[in-house]
Structures are given as structure tokens and as C-alpha cells.
Design a protein around this motif. Structure first.
Motif, PDB file in Angstrom:
ATOM      1  N   UNK A   6       5.283  16.245   5.943  1.00  0.00           N
ATOM      2  CA  UNK A   6       4.155  15.314   5.802  1.00  0.00           C
ATOM      3  C   UNK A   6       3.286  15.349   7.049  1.00  0.00           C
ATOM      4  N   UNK A   7       2.009  15.014   6.855  1.00  0.00           N
ATOM      5  CA  UNK A   7       1.089  14.887   7.974  1.00  0.00           C
ATOM      6  C   UNK A   7      -0.036  13.939   7.564  1.00  0.00           C
ATOM      7  N   UNK A   8      -0.807  13.513   8.552  1.00  0.00           N
ATOM      8  CA  UNK A   8      -1.968  12.693   8.264  1.00  0.00           C
ATOM      9  C   UNK A   8      -1.810  11.209   8.555  1.00  0.00           C
ATOM     10  N   UNK A  16      -9.656   0.436   6.321  1.00  0.00           N
ATOM     11  CA  UNK A  16      -9.891   1.840   6.581  1.00  0.00           C
ATOM     12  C   UNK A  16      -9.174   2.758   5.595  1.00  0.00           C
ATOM     13  N   UNK A  17      -9.289   4.052   5.846  1.00  0.00           N
ATOM     14  CA  UNK A  17      -8.716   5.053   4.950  1.00  0.00           C
ATOM     15  C   UNK A  17      -7.925   6.091   5.731  1.00  0.00           C
ATOM     16  N   UNK A  18      -6.942   6.650   5.056  1.00  0.00           N
ATOM     17  CA  UNK A  18      -6.182   7.776   5.569  1.00  0.00           C
ATOM     18  C   UNK A  18      -5.867   8.700   4.410  1.00  0.00           C
ATOM     19  N   UNK A  19      -5.692   9.987   4.723  1.00  0.00           N
ATOM     20  CA  UNK A  19      -5.268  10.943   3.705  1.00  0.00           C
ATOM     21  C   UNK A  19      -3.996  11.620   4.183  1.00  0.00           C
ATOM     22  N   UNK A  20      -2.925  11.381   3.482  1.00  0.00           N
ATOM     23  CA  UNK A  20      -1.664  12.027   3.798  1.00  0.00           C
ATOM     24  C   UNK A  20      -1.559  13.347   3.050  1.00  0.00           C
ATOM     25  N   UNK A  21      -0.909  14.308   3.696  1.00  0.00           N
ATOM     26  CA  UNK A  21      -0.641  15.596   3.077  1.00  0.00           C
ATOM     27  C   UNK A  21       0.849  15.881   3.152  1.00  0.00           C
ATOM     28  N   UNK A  22       1.322  16.623   2.191  1.00  0.00           N
ATOM     29  CA  UNK A  22       2.722  17.058   2.187  1.00  0.00           C
ATOM     30  C   UNK A  22       2.746  18.522   1.765  1.00  0.00           C
ATOM     31  N   UNK A  23       3.120  19.388   2.697  1.00  0.00           N
ATOM     32  CA  UNK A  23       3.197  20.818   2.427  1.00  0.00           C
ATOM     33  C   UNK A  23       4.622  21.185   2.048  1.00  0.00           C
ATOM     34  N   UNK A  24       4.757  21.863   0.917  1.00  0.00           N
ATOM     35  CA  UNK A  24       6.071  22.243   0.413  1.00  0.00           C
ATOM     36  C   UNK A  24       6.305  23.726   0.596  1.00  0.00           C
ATOM     37  N   UNK A  90       0.507  -2.287   4.073  1.00  0.00           N
ATOM     38  CA  UNK A  90       0.709  -0.865   3.809  1.00  0.00           C
ATOM     39  C   UNK A  90       1.384  -0.160   4.980  1.00  0.00           C
ATOM     40  N   UNK A  91       1.570  -0.852   6.075  1.00  0.00           N
ATOM     41  CA  UNK A  91       2.226  -0.279   7.238  1.00  0.00           C
ATOM     42  C   UNK A  91       3.661   0.102   6.904  1.00  0.00           C
ATOM     43  N   UNK A  92       3.992   1.377   7.127  1.00  0.00           N
ATOM     44  CA  UNK A  92       5.318   1.892   6.781  1.00  0.00           C
ATOM     45  C   UNK A  92       5.397   3.356   7.175  1.00  0.00           C
ATOM     46  N   UNK A  93       6.588   3.887   7.102  1.00  0.00           N
ATOM     47  CA  UNK A  93       6.769   5.331   7.146  1.00  0.00           C
ATOM     48  C   UNK A  93       6.641   5.838   5.719  1.00  0.00           C
ATOM     49  N   UNK A  94       5.785   6.817   5.528  1.00  0.00           N
ATOM     50  CA  UNK A  94       5.526   7.367   4.195  1.00  0.00           C
ATOM     51  C   UNK A  94       6.270   8.699   4.051  1.00  0.00           C
ATOM     52  N   UNK A 119       4.243   8.146   9.957  1.00  0.00           N
ATOM     53  CA  UNK A 119       3.999   6.728  10.180  1.00  0.00           C
ATOM     54  C   UNK A 119       2.546   6.359   9.877  1.00  0.00           C
ATOM     55  N   UNK A 120       2.386   5.305   9.122  1.00  0.00           N
ATOM     56  CA  UNK A 120       1.068   4.718   8.870  1.00  0.00           C
ATOM     57  C   UNK A 120       1.098   3.285   9.375  1.00  0.00           C
ATOM     58  N   UNK A 121       0.173   2.964  10.258  1.00  0.00           N
ATOM     59  CA  UNK A 121       0.084   1.614  10.804  1.00  0.00           C
ATOM     60  C   UNK A 121      -1.318   1.077  10.568  1.00  0.00           C
TER      61      UNK A 121
END
Length: 124
Positions: A6-8, A16-24, A90-94, A119-121
Motif C-alpha cells: 500500500x501507498x498514499x 480533504x482527500x487522499x488516494x491510496x494505492x495497492x500494488x499486487x 477515518x483516521x486508521x491504518x488502511x 497510515x491515514x490521519x
């Protein structure tokens, strides 16, 4: 050996906004339903969203419906989670996860492979 990275994640203000990515890697990406889960401090891991490989249909937790969007790029072996209108809760480890189950499972026990989390904070 399957690997999900995961990243992002990061720190963002309320709204605000965030975009998480997960490379498999190490798995046939197009054969896996991909999910996102999150775990806040002192709480159990909870389902956020999931997307099938068949038609990219998705499912969302009620708490994120209308704010988060899951998508996947089968050419890049990557799944995304676009998070808008973020709230402090929404704060958590994703975590990203993968399963062969088609029917968009929401239970963490249904997923075979897991990433290390990002981590998203969300600050007030």
C-alpha cells in the motif's frame, strides 16, 4: 509469493482527500477480488470497500459510502481507494487485501493475502 504494497497514506485536514494505492505482485491479479480494510487504535479491523475482477463492481461500508471510491487497473495490478470529504473518524491504518471469493466479501477472514498497511490521519 503474493505481495501487496500500500501507498498514499498521510496527514490531511478534515474535508480533504487522499488516494491510496495497492500494488499486487506474485498473484494473477485479474483472478482476485481486492478489498480495503482499516483499523483504528483500540478498535477491530473493519471493512471499507471491495471490488471484483469480473466487472469491477464494488461494495462499500455505510460509513464511507458516497465519499470513497474503489477502482482497479488490471494492467498495472493495482487497486485504488479515492477518499474524499475525510473525517477524523477515518483516521486508521488502511490495509489492502486479496481473495479468490467473487461475491464481494466484507469479512476479513475471507481474504487470503494482506499488505502491511498505510497510515491515514485526518486532523480536525
Amino acid at each position: 509469493q503474493a505481495q501487496l504494497v500500500e501507498s498514499g497514506g498521510g496527514l490531511v485536514q478534515v474535508g480533504g482527500s487522499l488516494r491510496l494505492s495497492c500494488a499486487a505482485s506474485g498473484l494473477t491479479f485479474e483472478g482476485y477480488t481486492m478489498g480495503w480494510f482499516r483499523q483504528a487504535p483500540g478498535k477491530e479491523r473493519e471493512f471499507v470497500s471491495t471490488i471484483t475482477w469480473i466487472d469491477s463492481s464494488g461494495r462499500y461500508a455505510d460509513s464511507v459510502k458516497g465519499r470513497f471510491t474503489i477502482s482497479r487497473d488490471n494492467y498495472k495490478n493495482t487497486v485504488y481507494l479515492q477518499m474524499n470529504s475525510l473525517k477524523p473518524e477515518d483516521t486508521a491504518v488502511y490495509y489492502c487485501a486479496a481473495t479468490r471469493i467473487v461475491e464481494l466479501p466484507t469479512m476479513s477472514s475471507s481474504y487470503r493475502y494482506w499488505g502491511q498497511g498505510t497510515q491515514v490521519t485526518v486532523s480536525p
